[in-house]
Design a protein around this motif. Structure first.
Motif, PDB file in Angstrom:
ATOM      1  N   ALA A  27      -5.799  18.785  27.067  1.00 14.12           N
ATOM      2  CA  ALA A  27      -7.160  18.563  27.176  1.00 14.12           C
ATOM      3  C   ALA A  27      -7.672  17.135  26.948  1.00 14.12           C
ATOM      4  N   THR A  28      -8.402  16.541  27.745  1.00 13.55           N
ATOM      5  CA  THR A  28      -9.218  15.315  27.488  1.00 13.55           C
ATOM      6  C   THR A  28     -10.404  15.430  27.598  1.00 13.55           C
ATOM      7  N   PHE A  29     -11.087  14.568  26.665  1.00 12.88           N
ATOM      8  CA  PHE A  29     -12.412  14.441  26.507  1.00 12.88           C
ATOM      9  C   PHE A  29     -13.012  13.078  26.210  1.00 12.88           C
ATOM     10  N   ARG A  30     -14.333  12.738  26.565  1.00 13.76           N
ATOM     11  CA  ARG A  30     -14.762  11.532  25.878  1.00 13.76           C
ATOM     12  C   ARG A  30     -15.498  11.739  24.594  1.00 13.76           C
ATOM     13  N   VAL A  31     -15.100  11.094  23.729  1.00 11.59           N
ATOM     14  CA  VAL A  31     -15.635  11.049  22.247  1.00 11.59           C
ATOM     15  C   VAL A  31     -17.050  10.901  22.096  1.00 11.59           C
ATOM     16  N   LYS A  32     -17.755  11.728  21.380  1.00  8.67           N
ATOM     17  CA  LYS A  32     -19.091  11.716  20.847  1.00  8.67           C
ATOM     18  C   LYS A  32     -19.101  11.375  19.401  1.00  8.67           C
ATOM     19  N   GLY A  33     -19.979  10.391  19.141  1.00  7.48           N
ATOM     20  CA  GLY A  33     -20.205  10.043  17.625  1.00  7.48           C
ATOM     21  C   GLY A  33     -19.601   8.600  17.262  1.00  7.48           C
ATOM     22  N   TYR A  34     -19.693   8.463  16.069  1.00  9.65           N
ATOM     23  CA  TYR A  34     -19.373   6.892  15.719  1.00  9.65           C
ATOM     24  C   TYR A  34     -18.293   7.030  14.449  1.00  9.65           C
ATOM     25  N   MET A  36     -15.403   7.790  14.155  1.00  9.58           N
ATOM     26  CA  MET A  36     -13.872   7.139  14.134  1.00  9.58           C
ATOM     27  C   MET A  36     -13.971   5.748  14.706  1.00  9.58           C
ATOM     28  N   ARG A  37     -15.027   5.351  14.502  1.00 13.32           N
ATOM     29  CA  ARG A  37     -14.959   3.523  14.500  1.00 13.32           C
ATOM     30  C   ARG A  37     -14.217   2.925  13.413  1.00 13.32           C
ATOM     31  N   PRO A  38     -13.566   2.043  13.591  1.00  7.58           N
ATOM     32  CA  PRO A  38     -13.577   1.068  14.625  1.00  7.58           C
ATOM     33  C   PRO A  38     -12.667   1.336  15.952  1.00  7.58           C
ATOM     34  N   PHE A  39     -11.751   2.438  15.850  1.00  8.44           N
ATOM     35  CA  PHE A  39     -10.670   2.529  16.827  1.00  8.44           C
ATOM     36  C   PHE A  39     -11.218   3.552  18.007  1.00  8.44           C
ATOM     37  N   LEU A  40     -12.207   4.279  17.708  1.00  9.91           N
ATOM     38  CA  LEU A  40     -12.711   5.225  18.795  1.00  9.91           C
ATOM     39  C   LEU A  40     -14.198   5.215  18.624  1.00  9.91           C
ATOM     40  N   ASP A  41     -14.798   4.900  20.034  1.00 10.13           N
ATOM     41  CA  ASP A  41     -16.158   4.889  20.043  1.00 10.13           C
ATOM     42  C   ASP A  41     -17.174   5.891  20.913  1.00 10.13           C
ATOM     43  N   ASN A  42     -18.282   5.962  20.617  1.00  9.56           N
ATOM     44  CA  ASN A  42     -18.970   7.025  21.193  1.00  9.56           C
ATOM     45  C   ASN A  42     -19.389   6.597  22.733  1.00  9.56           C
ATOM     46  N   ASN A  43     -19.170   7.720  23.251  1.00  9.11           N
ATOM     47  CA  ASN A  43     -19.210   7.420  24.721  1.00  9.11           C
ATOM     48  C   ASN A  43     -18.155   6.655  25.600  1.00  9.11           C
ATOM     49  N   ARG A  44     -17.514   6.098  24.984  1.00 13.24           N
ATOM     50  CA  ARG A  44     -16.501   4.896  25.574  1.00 13.24           C
ATOM     51  C   ARG A  44     -15.210   5.420  25.823  1.00 13.24           C
ATOM     52  N   ASP A  45     -14.621   6.118  24.603  1.00 14.96           N
ATOM     53  CA  ASP A  45     -13.292   6.291  24.620  1.00 14.96           C
ATOM     54  C   ASP A  45     -12.797   7.702  24.840  1.00 14.96           C
ATOM     55  N   ILE A  46     -11.739   7.946  25.531  1.00  9.01           N
ATOM     56  CA  ILE A  46     -11.191   9.352  25.765  1.00  9.01           C
ATOM     57  C   ILE A  46     -10.029   9.694  24.870  1.00  9.01           C
ATOM     58  N   VAL A  47      -9.757  11.130  24.360  1.00 11.87           N
ATOM     59  CA  VAL A  47      -8.842  11.258  23.627  1.00 11.87           C
ATOM     60  C   VAL A  47      -8.037  12.471  24.516  1.00 11.87           C
ATOM     61  N   LYS A  48      -6.812  12.462  23.940  1.00  7.99           N
ATOM     62  CA  LYS A  48      -6.062  13.508  24.760  1.00  7.99           C
ATOM     63  C   LYS A  48      -5.621  14.625  23.498  1.00  7.99           C
ATOM     64  N   ILE A  49      -5.587  15.795  23.630  1.00 11.52           N
ATOM     65  CA  ILE A  49      -5.572  16.905  22.945  1.00 11.52           C
ATOM     66  C   ILE A  49      -4.400  17.795  23.283  1.00 11.52           C
ATOM     67  N   GLU A  50      -3.549  17.988  22.298  1.00 13.90           N
ATOM     68  CA  GLU A  50      -2.469  18.994  22.662  1.00 13.90           C
ATOM     69  C   GLU A  50      -2.264  19.994  21.672  1.00 13.90           C
ATOM     70  N   HIS A  51      -1.496  21.007  21.805  1.00 16.54           N
ATOM     71  CA  HIS A  51      -1.178  21.924  20.776  1.00 16.54           C
ATOM     72  C   HIS A  51      -0.334  21.493  19.705  1.00 16.54           C
ATOM     73  N   ILE A  52      -0.403  22.135  18.576  1.00 15.11           N
ATOM     74  CA  ILE A  52       0.375  21.911  17.339  1.00 15.11           C
ATOM     75  C   ILE A  52       0.528  23.045  16.413  1.00 15.11           C
ATOM     76  N   THR A  53       1.531  23.340  15.879  1.00 14.32           N
ATOM     77  CA  THR A  53       1.792  24.321  15.188  1.00 14.32           C
ATOM     78  C   THR A  53       0.971  24.061  13.819  1.00 14.32           C
ATOM     79  N   PRO A  54       0.255  24.920  12.927  1.00 13.46           N
ATOM     80  CA  PRO A  54      -0.357  24.485  11.612  1.00 13.46           C
ATOM     81  C   PRO A  54       0.620  23.782  10.829  1.00 13.46           C
ATOM     82  N   GLU A  55       1.859  24.377  10.631  1.00 15.71           N
ATOM     83  CA  GLU A  55       2.768  23.549   9.623  1.00 15.71           C
ATOM     84  C   GLU A  55       3.065  22.428  10.155  1.00 15.71           C
ATOM     85  N   ALA A  56       2.906  21.870  11.507  1.00 18.26           N
ATOM     86  CA  ALA A  56       3.582  20.517  11.780  1.00 18.26           C
ATOM     87  C   ALA A  56       2.520  19.510  11.506  1.00 18.26           C
ATOM     88  N   ILE A  57       1.151  19.816  11.340  1.00 20.12           N
ATOM     89  CA  ILE A  57       0.077  18.875  10.975  1.00 20.12           C
ATOM     90  C   ILE A  57       0.560  18.091   9.431  1.00 20.12           C
TER      91      ILE A  57
END
Length: 156
Positions: A27-34, A36-57
């Protein structure tokens, strides 16, 4: 062709993200909020999310997690003890969130920053360096973020 942008309430967006990940998709979505600055910015950047098993985090991962019922954050894991995770936004000077690893919806695997078409992958050296250096500079974060706001954003 013009790209249309629509804003979807978080509860609907997150339920769709969960469904996609449960089906083995990303899933991809545009970041909302500040937070995660300075690397990700509100309504500017898009993040890609994938599945992860809990023990792999692990520490340094950026995860989408439900920290309270219907309250979601995209933050970095700063510590892990057994199944307990401590999360913190890169742009946060203080304050952390806690959750258990089964509350993680997915892991960020790529970021489309500053309107670029090519993603920054979390597996690449650049992103690993960003993550390591930024975590090491946590004691200086308030000063660095202040400089960032004044010089880069020109918005004190």
């Amino acid at each position: 062709m013009e790209t249309r942008k629509i804003e979807v309430p978080n509860d609907i967006l997150i339920s769709e993200i969960k469904r996609a990940i449960e089906q083995g998709k990303t899933a991809t979505f545009r970041v909302k909020g500040y937070s995660m600055r300075p690397f990700l910015d509100n309504n500017r950047d898009i993040v890609k999310i994938e599945h992860i098993t809990p023990e792999a985090i692990s520490v340094r991962d950026v995860v989408l997690a439900e920290i309270e019922p219907k309250q979601y954050v995209l933050h970095r894991v700063i510590s892990r003890t057994d199944n307990q995770l401590t999360l913190k936004g890169d742009g946060n000077v203080k304050g952390v969130e806690h959750c258990i690893d089964t509350q993680v919806i997915g892991i960020a695997t790529a970021f489309y920053r500053k309107g670029r078409k090519t993603p920054d992958l979390v597996t690449e050296r650049k992103w690993k360096l960003y993550s390591s250096v930024w975590l090491a500079l946590t004691p200086m974060r308030r000063i660095l973020l202040g400089i960032y706001r004044r010089l880069i954003l020109k918005n004190p």
